[in-house]
Design a protein around this motif. Structure first.
Motif, mmCIF file in Angstrom:
data_model
loop_
_atom_site.group_PDB
_atom_site.id
_atom_site.type_symbol
_atom_site.label_atom_id
_atom_site.label_comp_id
_atom_site.label_asym_id
_atom_site.label_seq_id
_atom_site.Cartn_x
_atom_site.Cartn_y
_atom_site.Cartn_z
ATOM 1 N N PHE A 166 45.512 -37.135 4.645
ATOM 2 C CA PHE A 166 45.830 -36.147 5.504
ATOM 3 C C PHE A 166 47.594 -36.953 6.052
ATOM 4 C CE2 PHE A 166 41.519 -35.588 6.095
ATOM 5 C CZ PHE A 166 41.277 -33.961 6.525
ATOM 6 N N ALA A 167 47.801 -38.162 5.664
ATOM 7 C CA ALA A 167 49.125 -38.528 5.660
ATOM 8 C C ALA A 167 50.285 -37.674 4.908
ATOM 9 C CB ALA A 167 49.110 -39.666 5.264
ATOM 10 N N ASP A 168 49.562 -37.202 4.219
ATOM 11 C CA ASP A 168 50.609 -36.842 2.932
ATOM 12 C C ASP A 168 50.460 -35.251 3.799
ATOM 13 O OD1 ASP A 168 51.358 -38.797 1.401
ATOM 14 O OD2 ASP A 168 49.479 -38.200 -0.205
ATOM 15 N N ALA A 169 49.715 -34.819 3.497
ATOM 16 C CA ALA A 169 49.499 -33.760 4.928
ATOM 17 C C ALA A 169 50.860 -32.844 5.530
ATOM 18 C CB ALA A 169 47.993 -33.030 5.096
ATOM 19 N N GLY A 170 51.173 -34.362 6.780
ATOM 20 C CA GLY A 170 51.435 -34.641 7.802
ATOM 21 C C GLY A 170 51.363 -34.677 9.286
ATOM 22 N N ALA A 171 49.965 -35.471 8.874
ATOM 23 C CA ALA A 171 49.259 -36.662 10.192
ATOM 24 C C ALA A 171 50.416 -37.610 10.918
ATOM 25 C CB ALA A 171 47.635 -36.706 9.763
ATOM 26 N N ASP A 172 50.507 -37.204 12.318
ATOM 27 C CA ASP A 172 51.860 -38.664 12.659
ATOM 28 C C ASP A 172 50.243 -39.211 13.267
ATOM 29 O OD1 ASP A 172 54.479 -36.600 12.083
ATOM 30 O OD2 ASP A 172 53.240 -35.858 14.132
ATOM 31 N N ILE A 173 49.176 -39.262 13.290
ATOM 32 C CA ILE A 173 48.444 -40.071 14.196
ATOM 33 C C ILE A 173 47.253 -39.343 13.481
ATOM 34 C CG2 ILE A 173 46.902 -41.186 16.235
ATOM 35 C CD1 ILE A 173 49.036 -39.334 18.110
ATOM 36 N N ILE A 174 46.170 -40.771 13.148
ATOM 37 C CA ILE A 174 44.889 -40.262 12.686
ATOM 38 C C ILE A 174 44.054 -41.099 13.170
ATOM 39 C CG2 ILE A 174 43.363 -40.973 10.736
ATOM 40 C CD1 ILE A 174 46.607 -40.108 8.711
ATOM 41 N N THR A 175 42.987 -40.295 13.603
ATOM 42 C CA THR A 175 42.062 -41.092 14.430
ATOM 43 C C THR A 175 41.059 -41.337 13.798
ATOM 44 O OG1 THR A 175 43.602 -40.774 16.723
ATOM 45 C CG2 THR A 175 40.679 -41.282 16.693
ATOM 46 N N ILE A 176 40.006 -42.271 13.486
ATOM 47 C CA ILE A 176 38.432 -42.145 12.937
ATOM 48 C C ILE A 176 38.293 -42.621 13.983
ATOM 49 C CG2 ILE A 176 40.266 -42.678 10.978
ATOM 50 C CD1 ILE A 176 38.512 -46.207 10.897
ATOM 51 N N HIS A 177 36.518 -42.323 14.086
ATOM 52 C CA HIS A 177 35.780 -43.629 14.809
ATOM 53 C C HIS A 177 34.701 -44.098 14.601
ATOM 54 C CE1 HIS A 177 34.375 -39.465 17.661
ATOM 55 N NE2 HIS A 177 35.437 -38.748 16.917
ATOM 56 N N VAL A 178 34.583 -44.866 15.654
ATOM 57 C CA VAL A 178 33.575 -46.045 15.553
ATOM 58 C C VAL A 178 32.884 -45.742 15.072
ATOM 59 C CG1 VAL A 178 32.044 -46.971 17.953
ATOM 60 C CG2 VAL A 178 34.067 -48.350 16.446
ATOM 61 N N GLU A 179 31.876 -44.913 14.688
ATOM 62 C CA GLU A 179 30.707 -44.266 13.875
ATOM 63 C C GLU A 179 30.410 -43.748 12.480
ATOM 64 O OE1 GLU A 179 32.057 -42.241 16.741
ATOM 65 O OE2 GLU A 179 30.842 -43.356 18.748
ATOM 66 N N CYS A 180 31.810 -44.045 12.411
ATOM 67 C CA CYS A 180 32.241 -43.626 10.821
ATOM 68 C C CYS A 180 31.468 -44.620 9.686
ATOM 69 C CB CYS A 180 33.796 -43.305 10.543
ATOM 70 S SG CYS A 180 34.667 -44.612 10.101
ATOM 71 N N ASP A 181 31.393 -44.504 8.254
ATOM 72 C CA ASP A 181 31.126 -45.182 7.699
ATOM 73 C C ASP A 181 31.423 -46.139 6.427
ATOM 74 O OD1 ASP A 181 28.302 -44.567 8.106
ATOM 75 O OD2 ASP A 181 28.421 -42.537 6.637
ATOM 76 N N SER A 182 33.047 -46.360 6.576
ATOM 77 C CA SER A 182 33.864 -46.901 6.629
ATOM 78 C C SER A 182 33.617 -48.095 7.297
ATOM 79 C CB SER A 182 35.776 -46.432 6.090
ATOM 80 O OG SER A 182 35.387 -44.923 5.801
ATOM 81 N N ASP A 183 35.021 -49.165 6.665
ATOM 82 C CA ASP A 183 34.791 -50.123 7.559
ATOM 83 C C ASP A 183 36.427 -50.114 7.828
ATOM 84 O OD1 ASP A 183 36.990 -52.142 7.910
ATOM 85 O OD2 ASP A 183 35.755 -53.812 5.876
ATOM 86 N N VAL A 184 36.053 -49.967 9.403
ATOM 87 C CA VAL A 184 37.072 -49.504 10.363
ATOM 88 C C VAL A 184 37.822 -50.509 10.288
ATOM 89 C CG1 VAL A 184 37.581 -49.587 12.482
ATOM 90 C CG2 VAL A 184 35.372 -48.174 11.845
ATOM 91 N N ASP A 185 37.803 -51.203 9.842
ATOM 92 C CA ASP A 185 39.023 -52.231 9.993
ATOM 93 C C ASP A 185 40.715 -52.107 8.803
ATOM 94 O OD1 ASP A 185 40.109 -55.101 11.580
ATOM 95 O OD2 ASP A 185 40.814 -55.987 9.752
ATOM 96 N N LYS A 186 39.748 -51.876 7.685
ATOM 97 C CA LYS A 186 40.536 -52.002 6.313
ATOM 98 C C LYS A 186 41.218 -50.039 7.149
ATOM 99 C CE LYS A 186 38.072 -54.159 2.734
ATOM 100 N NZ LYS A 186 36.928 -54.309 1.883
ATOM 101 N N THR A 187 39.889 -49.831 7.037
ATOM 102 C CA THR A 187 41.361 -48.413 7.404
ATOM 103 C C THR A 187 42.017 -47.975 8.210
ATOM 104 O OG1 THR A 187 38.582 -47.127 6.616
ATOM 105 C CG2 THR A 187 40.298 -45.607 7.667
ATOM 106 N N ILE A 188 41.474 -49.083 9.156
ATOM 107 C CA ILE A 188 42.815 -48.607 10.268
ATOM 108 C C ILE A 188 44.664 -49.731 10.127
ATOM 109 C CG2 ILE A 188 44.159 -49.692 11.894
ATOM 110 C CD1 ILE A 188 41.535 -49.853 13.807
#
Ligand code: DX5
Ligand code: ZN
Length: 215
Positions: A79-101
């Motif tokens: 998504f960054a490569d596609a041109g996103a400027d802000i990337i928002t993830i959900h606290v409910e997701c399965d990824s490690d939120v801290d690392k993904t930020i």
């Protein structure tokens, strides 16, 4: 604090994307809100990386990418490569939120964190010192055209108290000109509107109306 209007593309006519985006951009909308859904974190599928990469070529708006996907860490680079400027993830997701930020920041992008209406604000507090925007959902993520859930107003007020006057607090779902003052008076400064903008007969006028009402 100036209000930022973020029209959600989900409600657009997908046969006329360039025309519709140019219209809201010319009308003064600062962000283009891009709702990405995987049919897993939310019970709906929308659009993804190739669409955003194409749209990047025809718009200078801030691409505000709302990832309603279970494993965002696998896709933030795309998504960054596609041109996103802000990337928002959900606290409910399965990824490690801290690392993904951290990954979003390492890619040079702003990181947002989203909470569904039933998620307590306390779930986002541990990330307050590292996120660039808090997204408080005023409907359950997954579909446009739902009704604003008034219960989230207390969460917005509390978030504004904790985050201070200058922090970006976004509210998303069920916002129209008629109830715009509800999230704004609770303390939101980034307003997402899908049906109210792209679902209207004149999206540019809808943006101008939103801007005028919050000027
Ligand atoms: C819902 C999306 C919203 C949606 C808002 O899951 O995150 O951004 O498009 O649409 P309206 O403004 O129609 O509620
Ligand atoms: Zn959204």
């Amino acid at each position: 604090m100036a209000i930022i209007v973020a029209p959600s593309l989900l409600a657009a006519d997908f046969t006329k994307l360039e025309e519709q985006i140019s219209a809201v951009e010319a009308a003064g909308a600062e962000y283009l809100h891009l709702d990405v859904m995987d049919g897993h974190l939310v019970p709906n599928i929308s659009f993804g990386v190739p669409v955003i990469a194409s749209l990047r070529k025809c718009s200078n708006m801030v691409f505000d990418t709302h990832l309603m996907i279970s494993e965002p860490h696998k896709y933030v680079k795309a998504f960054a490569d596609a041109g996103a400027d802000i990337i928002t993830i959900h606290v409910e997701c399965d990824s490690d939120v801290d690392k993904t930020i951290d990954e979003i920041h390492a890619l040079g992008k702003k990181a947002g964190l989203a909470l569904n209406p039933d998620a307590d604000l306390s779930r986002a507090v541990p990330y307050f010192d590292k996120i660039d925007m808090l997204l408080i959902m005023s409907v359950y993520a997954g579909f446009g055209g739902q009704k604003y859930i008034m219960d989230v107003n207390d969460k917005i007020k509390e978030a504004r108290k904790l985050l201070g006057p200058d922090f970006d607090i976004q509210v998303d779902g069920g916002i129209y000109l008629s109830n715009l003052d509800v999230p704004v008076s609770a303390g939101a400064n980034v307003i997402v509107a899908g049906s109210a903008v792209f679902g209207s007969a004149d999206p540019a006028q809808a943006v101008r109306d939103f801007k005028a009402a919050t000027a």
